[in-house]
Design an enzyme around this catalytic site. Structure first.
Site, PDB file in Angstrom:
ATOM      1  N   ARG A   1      -1.503   1.722   9.688  1.00 38.57           N
ATOM      2  CA  ARG A   1      -2.369   2.843  10.057  1.00 38.57           C
ATOM      3  C   ARG A   1      -2.973   2.602  11.442  1.00 38.57           C
ATOM      4  NH1 ARG A   1      -3.811   1.458   4.659  1.00 38.57           N
ATOM      5  NH2 ARG A   1      -3.362   3.119   3.139  1.00 38.57           N
TER       6      ARG A   1
ATOM      7  N   LYS B   1      -7.700   0.166   3.886  1.00 33.82           N
ATOM      8  CA  LYS B   1      -8.824   0.888   3.294  1.00 33.82           C
ATOM      9  C   LYS B   1      -9.547   0.003   2.295  1.00 33.82           C
ATOM     10  CE  LYS B   1      -6.798   5.501   3.801  1.00 33.82           C
ATOM     11  NZ  LYS B   1      -6.342   6.730   3.090  1.00 33.82           N
TER      12      LYS B   1
ATOM     13  N   HIS C   1       0.124   8.730  12.820  1.00 32.05           N
ATOM     14  CA  HIS C   1       0.489   8.874  11.418  1.00 32.05           C
ATOM     15  C   HIS C   1       1.924   9.371  11.264  1.00 32.05           C
ATOM     16  CE1 HIS C   1      -1.702   8.010   7.783  1.00 32.05           C
ATOM     17  NE2 HIS C   1      -1.116   9.021   7.173  1.00 32.05           N
TER      18      HIS C   1
ATOM     19  N   ARG D   1       3.963   6.392  11.105  1.00 29.92           N
ATOM     20  CA  ARG D   1       3.830   5.783   9.766  1.00 29.92           C
ATOM     21  C   ARG D   1       4.755   6.523   8.787  1.00 29.92           C
ATOM     22  NH1 ARG D   1       0.360   2.827   6.279  1.00 29.92           N
ATOM     23  NH2 ARG D   1      -0.408   3.961   4.452  1.00 29.92           N
TER      24      ARG D   1
ATOM     25  N   HIS E   1      -0.535   1.503  -0.104  1.00 26.18           N
ATOM     26  CA  HIS E   1      -0.975   2.560  -1.016  1.00 26.18           C
ATOM     27  C   HIS E   1      -1.481   1.943  -2.321  1.00 26.18           C
ATOM     28  CE1 HIS E   1       1.715   5.846   0.995  1.00 26.18           C
ATOM     29  NE2 HIS E   1       0.560   5.700   1.600  1.00 26.18           N
TER      30      HIS E   1
ATOM     31  N   TYR F   1       7.310  10.751   0.108  1.00 23.03           N
ATOM     32  CA  TYR F   1       8.407  10.460   1.028  1.00 23.03           C
ATOM     33  C   TYR F   1       9.772  10.622   0.364  1.00 23.03           C
ATOM     34  CZ  TYR F   1       4.634   8.661   3.849  1.00 23.03           C
ATOM     35  OH  TYR F   1       3.478   8.560   4.562  1.00 23.03           O
TER      36      TYR F   1
END
Length: 294
Positions: free
Chosen positions: A147, A171, A240, A243, A266, A275
């Site tokens: 990210r 995150k 992004h 990514r 994730h 995806y």
């Protein structure tokens, strides 16, 4: 309506909602009030039933509102009726069985393999520290799928060149290791050499500006957008997108979904599964282009 005013006061003083949020709630409720008074001639909230709510949904969709906007308005209305139920101003919630329209899934934008090859192999980034850094930024996004915040947060100690590993902080401060290949390793070594020669003062950050200070998100965003514009006409040309390109390329080349999930950081497979839709859309395009009876 007195009830409406009491509800907005409840949001402001008991729920501590911001002025902006309260304005949104007020606008949604006012719009529904006008609908029931003018279109179906209902005078109060207690007389509303589920069929009236469904009619309102249809009228909003007919006016061109997106599913996202309609669902937000329904959320405002649900909050109002929960408030009325708690105050015993009605006995039945007309939205109890109401299901909002489904939001359309927006497939992520990504670059094709040939476009990335053109960008990294054929595009002239120039010479010197900034050119070397900018190319490495593009390559690292594509090669690792990190990210924007993770790239900016990289420190020198987070880049294990002999081991070909990046330690990134994602995150909720969750850390993970991302492997990289020999090509990216060579680019990193080149960048580190120029950085050591030209920087008089270093901050410890891996990616830096000419003054040795760390990069900031706006600068990286502009670097990516400017360079992607050289090879694609995509509306979105952000970090992004690279990514997304990483994830799509991995799945197109038969990587396991669970492995891609771990590389992207994730928390669940559902975030990664989008995806698989992207790659299927690509397969459909290939089919239509290649099959004589498609």
């Amino acid at each position: 309506m007195l009830t409406e005013s009491a509800f907005l006061d409840y949001l402001r003083y008991e729920r501590n909602y911001s002025d902006k949020t309260i304005v949104s709630y007020s606008s949604d409720i006012c719009q529904f009030r006008e609908f029931i008074q003018e279109e179906v001639e209902v005078a109060d909230w207690a007389s509303v039933n589920s069929q009236i709510v469904r009619s309102w949904i249809v009228s909003l969709m007919d006016k061109g509102y997106t599913a996202t906007s309609v669902n937000r308005k329904l959320s405002s209305l649900r909050s109002l009726y929960k408030f009325l139920l708690r105050r015993n101003e009605l006995e039945v919630d007309p939205l109890r069985k109401i299901v909002g329209p489904k939001n359309k899934k927006i497939l992520p934008s990504f670059l094709k393999e040939g476009e990335m090859n053109d960008l990294l192999d054929k595009t002239d980034f120039g010479k010197g520290f900034v050119a070397c850094r900018d190319r490495l930024i593009i390559e690292m996004f594509y090669a690792t799928g990190i990210r924007l915040s993770e790239l900016i947060g990289l420190n020198d100690m987070d880049v294990d060149i002999p081991g070909c590993l990046l330690k990134v902080t994602g995150k909720r401060n969750k850390q993970r290791l991302i492997p990289f290949g020999d090509e990216l390793k060579g680019s990193i070594l080149t960048y580190k050499g120029i950085k050591t020669e030209e920087m008089q003062r270093l901050s410890g950050a891996f990616f830096v500006r000419l003054n040795g200070e760390p990069l900031y998100s706006g600068l990286v965003y502009n670097i990516v957008k400017r360079n992607l514009s050289k090879v694609v006409t995509l509306k979105k040309r952000s970090p992004h997108v690279l990514r997304h390109t990483f994830a799509t390329s991995m799945l197109n080349n038969e990587a396991e979904l669970e492995a891609v999930k771990e590389l992207l950081g994730h928390s669940s497979l559902s975030a990664t599964e989008i995806y698989t839709h992207t790659t299927f859309e690509e397969l459909k395009k290939v089919y239509k282009q290649a099959h004589p009876r498609s």
